[in-house]
Design an enzyme around this catalytic site. Structure first.
Site, mmCIF file in Angstrom:
data_model
loop_
_atom_site.group_PDB
_atom_site.id
_atom_site.type_symbol
_atom_site.label_atom_id
_atom_site.label_comp_id
_atom_site.label_asym_id
_atom_site.label_seq_id
_atom_site.Cartn_x
_atom_site.Cartn_y
_atom_site.Cartn_z
ATOM 1 N N VAL A 73 30.508 43.781 21.124
ATOM 2 C CA VAL A 73 30.844 42.892 22.066
ATOM 3 C C VAL A 73 30.340 41.511 21.576
ATOM 4 O O VAL A 73 31.240 40.518 21.699
ATOM 5 C CB VAL A 73 30.542 43.128 23.400
ATOM 6 C CG1 VAL A 73 30.744 42.356 24.488
ATOM 7 C CG2 VAL A 73 30.946 44.786 24.042
ATOM 8 N N ASP B 94 19.717 38.227 17.731
ATOM 9 C CA ASP B 94 19.753 39.608 17.747
ATOM 10 C C ASP B 94 18.326 40.058 17.590
ATOM 11 O O ASP B 94 17.674 39.446 17.005
ATOM 12 C CB ASP B 94 20.737 40.153 17.079
ATOM 13 C CG ASP B 94 20.955 41.689 17.167
ATOM 14 O OD1 ASP B 94 21.975 41.891 18.045
ATOM 15 O OD2 ASP B 94 20.168 42.751 16.849
ATOM 16 N N GLY C 202 22.362 45.182 24.474
ATOM 17 C CA GLY C 202 22.224 46.589 25.343
ATOM 18 C C GLY C 202 22.665 47.632 24.616
ATOM 19 O O GLY C 202 23.393 47.494 23.573
ATOM 20 N N ARG D 3 29.153 53.761 32.886
ATOM 21 C CA ARG D 3 28.314 52.558 32.557
ATOM 22 C C ARG D 3 26.917 52.525 33.333
ATOM 23 O O ARG D 3 25.981 51.908 32.897
ATOM 24 C CB ARG D 3 29.126 51.282 33.213
ATOM 25 C CG ARG D 3 30.359 51.272 32.445
ATOM 26 C CD ARG D 3 31.039 49.911 32.953
ATOM 27 N NE ARG D 3 32.408 49.790 32.274
ATOM 28 C CZ ARG D 3 33.493 50.167 32.460
ATOM 29 N NH1 ARG D 3 33.556 51.023 33.600
ATOM 30 N NH2 ARG D 3 34.620 49.930 31.915
ATOM 31 N N ARG E 235 43.721 44.337 32.787
ATOM 32 C CA ARG E 235 43.980 45.777 32.246
ATOM 33 C C ARG E 235 45.118 46.005 33.579
ATOM 34 O O ARG E 235 46.137 46.562 33.146
ATOM 35 C CB ARG E 235 43.076 46.929 32.338
ATOM 36 C CG ARG E 235 42.262 46.577 31.123
ATOM 37 C CD ARG E 235 41.039 47.627 31.109
ATOM 38 N NE ARG E 235 40.303 47.512 29.906
ATOM 39 C CZ ARG E 235 39.095 48.093 29.735
ATOM 40 N NH1 ARG E 235 38.144 48.157 30.846
ATOM 41 N NH2 ARG E 235 38.359 47.920 28.423
ATOM 42 N N HIS F 143 32.361 47.071 38.378
ATOM 43 C CA HIS F 143 33.081 47.193 37.003
ATOM 44 C C HIS F 143 32.585 48.525 36.656
ATOM 45 O O HIS F 143 31.532 48.875 35.863
ATOM 46 C CB HIS F 143 32.390 46.131 35.989
ATOM 47 C CG HIS F 143 32.842 46.315 34.704
ATOM 48 N ND1 HIS F 143 34.335 46.521 34.147
ATOM 49 C CD2 HIS F 143 32.477 46.473 33.326
ATOM 50 C CE1 HIS F 143 34.413 46.757 33.073
ATOM 51 N NE2 HIS F 143 33.253 46.858 32.451
ATOM 52 N N ASP G 106 38.980 44.349 33.855
ATOM 53 C CA ASP G 106 39.575 45.270 34.525
ATOM 54 C C ASP G 106 40.887 44.727 35.135
ATOM 55 O O ASP G 106 42.003 45.379 35.122
ATOM 56 C CB ASP G 106 38.792 45.883 35.637
ATOM 57 C CG ASP G 106 37.622 46.252 35.149
ATOM 58 O OD1 ASP G 106 37.262 47.500 34.762
ATOM 59 O OD2 ASP G 106 36.622 45.612 34.957
ATOM 60 N N THR G 107 40.838 43.503 35.688
ATOM 61 C CA THR G 107 41.793 42.973 36.340
ATOM 62 C C THR G 107 43.039 42.663 35.352
ATOM 63 O O THR G 107 44.115 42.717 35.679
ATOM 64 C CB THR G 107 41.368 41.461 37.013
ATOM 65 O OG1 THR G 107 40.612 41.880 38.136
ATOM 66 C CG2 THR G 107 42.592 40.751 37.615
#
Length: 318
Positions: free
Chosen positions: A19, A40, A84, A93, A156, A180, A153-154
């Site tokens: 990501v 990182d 994460g 999740r 999608r 989410h 999500d929106t």
């Protein structure tokens, strides 16, 4: 926000996994920033990503991309946290909570140490829980700490509705609200296509089984990440484009209405937890939630979604 400390052409990304690196690539192509710091736990990984993306700069716009440390983030307008544990096949999740709260306990204090004045954009999952955790650990004003929420999500939902109706998805106006995750809600009562109520537009296109179609499309949206993870082990392109869209709203001070995850302060009887609701987003972060009218069932589902998240957070006290 104290703009004298902030370089609006500079962004930092913490976490260079799928990501983080996809977001860095998307932001490089956007031309929004002239400087990008990648951080990182595995510094060699950050250096590799910075080099790989930098080699494409002759095809884009001038930019400085490098692996750095927390001190390099002090004047960045935005810090995007994607660090994460990854969601594995069959894992929700919310299953990631303990692992990722522990990671945030190492990241957020480092950001506090540099007296950071910009915006924290939380992208790591579970995004609503981690946004709430980041607000508590940082002590920053809540308008400056928010999550990517249900922006993807929106998107999608709009994409699926566009496919269903054979119409440009950009003409579809609809939101996913709440978590989410598995308790997210498709706010059908407010959905429309260029101002035409959704059911009326569906009938215009020859669709009359509204309840059946609504359930199928909402389920497809909710399960999209699982379907992608099952096939390719991770999702990253969609969220990278969502991150780019949120960054545009902030850096360009667009005052765009986006369903980001931000702290609820009594709306719909919900407080003390970050949830996704449409909000005005600009240079100062979250300006305000917008008065979003939902029906009684959607409001009840939203409260249930909040309760699910609050129970998970209570089991993982900071």
């Amino acid at each position: 926000m104290e703009t004298n400390y902030i370089n609006f052409s500079k962004v930092g990304i913490i976490g260079c996994g799928f990501v983080g690196s996809s977001s860095a690539f998307s932001l490089m192509q956007s031309g929004m920033f002239t400087e990008m710091v990648l951080i990182d736990a595995d510094k060699a990984r950050a250096e590799g990503e910075a080099l790989d993306i930098s080699h494409g700069l002759p095809f884009a716009k001038p930019m400085k991309i490098y692996a750095g440390d927390y001190s390099d983030l002090k004047d960045a307008s935005l810090i995007i946290i994607t660090a994460g544990a990854n969601q594995k096949p069959g894992e929700t999740r919310l299953d990631l909570v303990k692992k990722n709260i522990a990671i945030f306990k190492s990241i957020i204090p480092e950001i506090k140490k540099i007296d950071y004045k910009g915006i924290l954009l939380i992208v790591a999952n579970p995004v609503d829980i981690l946004t709430t955790v980041a607000i508590k650990l940082s002590g920053f004003p809540a308008n400056r700490v928010f999550g990517s929420g249900t922006v993807l999500d929106t998107a999608r939902l709009k994409y699926n509705l566009g496919q269903h109706l054979d119409v440009d998805s950009r003409s579809v106006h609809a939101f996913i609200i709440g978590e989410h995750g598995d308790s997210e809600i498709a706010a059908w009562s407010c959905a429309n296509v260029s101002g035409i109520k959704l059911n009326k537009f569906c009938e215009m296109r020859g669709f009359f089984k509204h309840e059946e179609a609504m359930k199928r499309i909402a389920d497809e949206v909710k399960n999209s990440a699982y379907e992608i993870i099952k096939r390719k082990r991770a999702t990253y392109y969609g969220i990278a484009m969502a991150v780019r869209r949120i960054c545009e709203a902030i850096v360009r001070n667009e005052k765009s209405i986006l369903p980001i995850s931000s702290l609820m302060k009594g709306q719909y009887g919900i407080s003390g937890i970050a949830l996704s609701m449409p909000a005005i987003v600009g240079r100062n972060g979250v300006e305000t939630h917008v008065p979003f009218e939902i029906n009684e069932q959607e409001a009840a589902d939203l409260q249930k979604s909040a309760k699910t998240l609050q129970e998970v957070l209570a089991q993982n006290e900071l």
